[in-house]
Design an enzyme around this catalytic site. Sequence first.
Site, short mmCIF file in Angstrom:
data_model
loop_
_atom_site.label_atom_id
_atom_site.label_comp_id
_atom_site.label_asym_id
_atom_site.label_seq_id
_atom_site.Cartn_x
_atom_site.Cartn_y
_atom_site.Cartn_z
N PRO A 75 18.01 35.71 -14.60
CA PRO A 75 19.32 35.62 -13.93
C PRO A 75 19.64 34.16 -13.64
O PRO A 75 18.74 33.36 -13.32
CB PRO A 75 19.11 36.41 -12.63
N THR A 76 20.91 33.79 -13.72
CA THR A 76 21.31 32.42 -13.42
C THR A 76 22.71 32.42 -12.81
O THR A 76 23.49 33.35 -13.03
CB THR A 76 21.27 31.53 -14.68
N ARG A 143 18.86 39.31 -4.12
CA ARG A 143 19.71 38.61 -5.08
C ARG A 143 19.33 38.98 -6.51
O ARG A 143 18.22 39.44 -6.77
CB ARG A 143 19.59 37.10 -4.89
N ARG A 148 19.43 41.45 -13.33
CA ARG A 148 18.19 42.01 -13.90
C ARG A 148 18.45 43.40 -14.49
O ARG A 148 17.92 43.73 -15.56
CB ARG A 148 17.11 42.08 -12.82
N ASP A 176 14.13 28.96 -11.56
CA ASP A 176 13.65 27.92 -10.65
C ASP A 176 12.12 27.90 -10.57
O ASP A 176 11.56 27.29 -9.66
CB ASP A 176 14.24 28.09 -9.26
N GLU A 262 10.56 44.10 -5.74
CA GLU A 262 9.44 44.25 -6.67
C GLU A 262 8.75 45.59 -6.45
O GLU A 262 8.46 46.31 -7.42
CB GLU A 262 8.43 43.11 -6.47
N THR A 290 8.53 26.88 -7.80
CA THR A 290 8.75 25.49 -7.38
C THR A 290 10.06 25.27 -6.63
O THR A 290 10.10 24.51 -5.68
CB THR A 290 8.70 24.57 -8.60
N ARG A 291 11.14 25.87 -7.08
CA ARG A 291 12.45 25.69 -6.45
C ARG A 291 12.89 24.23 -6.45
O ARG A 291 12.28 23.38 -5.81
CB ARG A 291 12.45 26.20 -5.00
#
Length: 312
Positions: A75-76, A143, A148, A176, A262, A290-291
């Site tokens: 997803p973006t 989110r 998804r 991310d 999840e 990491t973000r």
Amino acid sequence: MKSLLFSRFLLLLPWVLIVIIVLDIDSSRAPLPALVPRGRGGGGGSGGTRPAAARSPPPTAGAESALPTIYAITPTYSRPVQKAELTRLANTFRQVARLHWILVEDAAARSELVSRFVAGAGLPCTHLHVPTPRRYKRPGLPRATEQRNAGLAWLRQRHQHLPPPQPGVLFFADDDNTYSLELFQEMRTTRKVSVWPVGLVGGRRYERPVVENGKVVGWYTGWRADRPFAIDMAGFAVSLQVILSHPKAVFKRRGSQPGMQESDFLKQITTVEELEPKANNCTKVLVWHTRTEKVNLANEPKYHLDTVNIEV
């Protein structure tokens, strides 16, 4: 007579001395190493040259085509770092054999930025889009649910008319995160649902499934260890056959709590006892949440803009 012999001896003496000196010089020199012709393959015979490092031969076309395909759903959404995040992810995916990228925009239409990016990404990619309803964009709500699910729907629709077996693995790859190439080798052998640790998540250096005798028996986590599957979205992969055999398994909006997506999804397709530990019995971190740091655009001009429009 004696004088004649003595005169001849004097004539020969300098030449004898010269020969002795030359022989002495030659004997003091170190012998030169024998020259051995260098073979094309590094030479396996006696006296051949040794290669600097052993390299495994590249996989043949037939061997690569036999690998299960990895489907990565990402997803973006539009933001200043979107292209930078996707670029980093594409640079990783290009090094993975047999990977198909399913990139899903949170938008009512495909954006020009992502469309141009996909066209030049250099890897198999399906570009989808679906907007998140405004009522679900409040802070604290899950989110990327719609995105998804759109990826899952495309995957099922693509394979519903193909004959089995269809070897493949599904992986939810958020844009991310940072991924080790070793992770894709690990997940490719997934039989049903495989799991592994995730770094920099849950307020800890890592979270992981706890494994005993090759089975998952608990969770090392910093948040709500009572979850049925206390795992991050980046911490599992699912066999394509499992996805196809459970056509109603999706990420739920109604009744789903933050951090429970999840668990809500995995409960529909597997049990904890069936999970397959990867990454050395879940003792190696191969993916990091990491973000990217929120960018500071305080000095970005609002009126006197640049004379050219540069895509970032």
